[in-house]
Write an enzyme that holds these catalytic residues in place. Structure first.
Site, PDB file in Angstrom:
ATOM      1  N   GLU A  60       0.808  -1.217   0.000  1.00 37.40           N
ATOM      2  CA  GLU A  60       0.000   0.000   0.000  1.00 37.40           C
ATOM      3  C   GLU A  60       0.850   1.280   0.000  1.00 37.40           C
ATOM      4  O   GLU A  60       0.849   2.042   0.971  1.00 37.40           O
ATOM      5  CB  GLU A  60      -0.966   0.003   1.201  1.00 37.40           C
ATOM      6  CG  GLU A  60      -1.970  -1.131   1.119  1.00 37.40           C
ATOM      7  CD  GLU A  60      -2.943  -1.150   2.288  1.00 37.40           C
ATOM      8  OE1 GLU A  60      -2.898  -0.250   3.151  1.00 37.40           O
ATOM      9  OE2 GLU A  60      -3.767  -2.084   2.342  1.00 37.40           O
ATOM     10  N   GLU A 102      -5.292  -8.603   0.495  1.00 33.65           N
ATOM     11  CA  GLU A 102      -5.914  -8.303   1.804  1.00 33.65           C
ATOM     12  C   GLU A 102      -7.399  -8.073   1.603  1.00 33.65           C
ATOM     13  O   GLU A 102      -7.807  -7.393   0.660  1.00 33.65           O
ATOM     14  CB  GLU A 102      -5.337  -7.032   2.444  1.00 33.65           C
ATOM     15  CG  GLU A 102      -3.946  -7.162   2.982  1.00 33.65           C
ATOM     16  CD  GLU A 102      -3.445  -5.868   3.640  1.00 33.65           C
ATOM     17  OE1 GLU A 102      -4.273  -5.052   4.097  1.00 33.65           O
ATOM     18  OE2 GLU A 102      -2.215  -5.686   3.672  1.00 33.65           O
TER      19      GLU A 102
END
Ligand code: IFM
Length: 471
Positions: free
Chosen positions: A163, A354
C-alpha cells in the site's frame, strides 16, 4: 461452484503489527517505534513494542495457521531487523529469524508470500531524508537483494511494497502514520515517485537474484461500485474508480499506470500540474518492470450512479447501513467490481492480498470467540469474488486480513481483524469461529460457500437504495 483447482487460500500479517520484540536481536529503530513514543499519536498510547510477541512465539503461531489449514501465509520482513542502520552492515540475527520462520512455514506445508516493506522504515534512513531522498530506491534495492539472496532458495513469492498510497499520503501528508509528517503536496508527489522507483528497482533486484521468483504488488484499492447493473451506472463506477479529480496520491491509476503502462495518467498530470514529481529519463523503464501477479487490498468502497449531469454521483448508504468496527462500509460488491475493473484495465492475473473486517470480538463465557459478522463478511466477499471469476477475471488467490488480531497502527489494539483472537496481556491465542469456518472453506476449495442459504443481495439491495435516492 468450487474455486479453480489451484486457487490459493491464505491469510496475511505484517512485521510491525505482530512481531513485537522491537529491541531484540540487534534490530534497528523504525519510524513506527518513534511515532509510538509521540504523545497522542496512537490511540490509548498503545505501541507496537510487544504486539503479539510473534517474534518469540512464531512456532506456536504457525501451528495455529496450520490448524486453520492455510495454504499460504503473507507476512512482511522488518527492514531494520536486517539492516539496523537501513544500509551497510547486515544483521544476521535478523536474517536468522526469518530463516526459521520460513522453514517452520514450509514444514507446516504453508507457502510463504513475502512483503519486503510494510511501513516499518528504518529510522536511520529517515534521518537521511527518508522517502524524499532519491537514494532510497537504491537503499531498498540493496535490502531486497540481501533478503532474496538469503531466502530466495525457499521463498518464491515476493511483493516489494505494501500500500504505497498509505505511506505517501497518511505518513507524509496527513501525518497520521509514521513518520507523522505533513509535507507539501509536491514533496509528497516526489515521495510517490521514489516509492515507485524503489518498487521497480526491487523487482529488478529480485529477478537478478532469484531465477524462479514470482513478483507482485499489493496496493490498496479504492473501488466504486455501480448502484445498479445499468450500463450507465457501471460506466460511472468505472470512471469514478479510475478518474483523478483530487489533488492527492490515493488514486490507483497514479500508481498502477506507471507500473503497467510506463507513464503517469494524463488526468493526474493535469490535476496535479506543478506538483507532479521530477522524473529522470529512464525512471519509467525501471518502474514498469513486468510483474507476475497483481495483488490488491480491498476492504470497502462506495456506491455511485450516473448523475443527471452525466458524471458519477455518490450515493450515500441508507440510514443504519452496516459498518465494521473501524467504521468502514460493508460493501462486498467491491470484490466483484474492483477486480473486474482492474482486470479490464491491466490484464494481469490477480490476487486479493488483503480483505477483512475489524469486529467487536471478545471471549464468551463458553471460552470461545463467536464472530458471526466476520463469517458473513468473508462469505459475501468471497461470493462476489467468485462471481468475478465466473465473469472471466483471472483471480489466483485470496488472503484474509488478518491471521491474528494485531496492532492496527494509529488505532492501536482496539480494532480486531484477526481469525485468531489475541489477549495482549496473557498472549493467549484462541481460534475464532471464523477460523474454523474458514478451515472448512479451504478444505472444500470454496464449495461450502454455496451450500448455505445465503441471499447475497439482501445487504446491498440496489433497487432499495435507488428508491431512496429518487425520493
Ligand atoms: O492493518 C492494515 C494493514 O497493515 C494494511 N492494510 C489495511 C489493514 C487494515 O487497516
Amino acid at each position: 461452484m468450487q474455486f479453480p483447482e489451484h486457487f490459493v487460500w491464505g491469510a496475511a500479517t505484517s512485521a510491525y503489527q505482530i512481531e513485537g520484540a522491537t529491541t531484540a536481536g540487534r534490530r534497528g529503530e523504525s519510524v513506527w517505534d518513534r511515532l509510538c513514543q509521540r504523545a497522542g499519536a496512537i490511540k490509548h498510547g498503545h505501541t507496537g513494542f510487544t504486539a503479539c510477541d510473534h517474534y518469540h512465539r512464531y512456532t506456536e503461531d504457525i501451528a495455529l495457521l496450520q490448524k486453520i489449514g492455510l495454504q499460504a501465509y503473507r507476512f512482511s520482513i522488518a527492514w531494520p531487523r536486517i539492516f539496523p542502520n537501513g544500509t551497510g552492515q547486515v544483521n544476521h540475527v535478523g536474517l536468522d529469524f526469518y530463516d526459521r520462520l520460513v522453514d517452520c512455514l514450509l514444514e507446516a506445508n504453508i507457502t510463504p508470500y513475502v512483503t519486503l516493506f510494510h511501513w516499518d522504515f528504518p529510522y536511520a534512513l529517515y534521518c537521511k531524508g527518508g522517502w524524499l531522498n532519491r537514494d532510497v530506491a537504491d537503499w531498498f534495492a540493496e535490502y531486497t537483494t540481501t533478503v532474496v539472496q538469503h531466502l530466495g532458495d525457499r521463498v518464491h513469492h515476493w511483493m516489494p511494497i505494501n500500500e504505497p498510497q498509505v505511506v505517501a499520503m497518511v505518513g507524509h501528508f496527513w501525518g497520521g502514520h509514521a513518520p507523522g509528517d505533513k509535507l507539501q503536496l509536491n514533496q509528497v508527489m516526489q515521495i510517490h515517485h521514489h516509492l515507485l522507483l524503489a518498487h521497480g528497482k526491487a523487482v529488478q533486484a529480485i529477478r537478478a537474484t532469484s531465477s524462479n521468483s514470482i513478483v507482485g504488488i499489493a496496493p490498496s484499492g479504492s473501488v466504486s461500485v455501480p448502484i445498479s447493473s445499468h450500463p450507465d451506472d457501471v460506466e460511472a463506477a468505472r470512471q469514478d474508480t479510475f478518474a483523478i479529480t483530487e489533488r492527492e496520491t490515493i488514486s490507483e491509476t497514479l500508481w498502477l499506470d506507471p507500473i503497467f503502462f510506463g507513464q503517469y495518467p494524463e488526468d493526474g498530470v493535469d490535476v496535479l500540474a506543478k506538483d507532479m514529481p521530477q522524473c529522470q529519463p529512464h525512471d519509467m523503464d525501471i518502474i514498469s518492470q513486468p510483474i507476475d501477479f497483481f495483488g490488491i487490498n480491498i476492504y470497502t468502497g462506495k456506491s455511485v450512479r450516473r448523475g443527471d449531469n452525466g458524471q458519477p454521483q455518490y450515493i450515500p448508504p441508507p440510514p443504519g447501513y452496516p459498518e465494521t468496527h473501524i467504521r468502514w462500509l460493508v460493501l462486498p460488491e467491491t470484490l466483484y467490481w474492483g477486480p473486474r475493473f482492474l482486470w479490464e484495465r491491466y490484464h494481469t492475473p490477480m490476487m486479493i492480498t488483503e480483505n477483512g473486517m475489524s469486529n467487536v470480538d471478545w471471549i464468551s463465557l463458553d471460552g470461545r470467540v463467536h464472530d458471526p459478522q466476520r463469517i458473513d463478511y468473508i462469505q459475501r466477499n468471497l461470493l462476489s469474488l467468485q462471481r468475478a471469476m465466473t465473469d472471466g477475471v483471472d483471480i489466483r488467490g485470496y488472503f484474509y486480513w488478518s491471521a491474528f488480531d494485531n496492532f492496527e497502527w494509529a488505532e492501536g489494539y482496539q480494532q480486531r481483524f484477526g481469525l485468531i483472537h489475541v489477549d495482549y496481556t496473557s498472549q493467549q491465542r484462541i481460534l475464532k469461529d471464523s477460523a474454523y469456518w474458514y478451515h472448512d472453506v479451504i478444505q472444500s476449495n470454496g464449495a461450502t460457500l454455496t451450500t448455505s442459504a445465503l441471499r447475497p443481495d439482501i445487504l446491498y439491495n440496489s433497487e432499495h437504495i435507488s428508491t431512496l435516492v429518487t425520493e
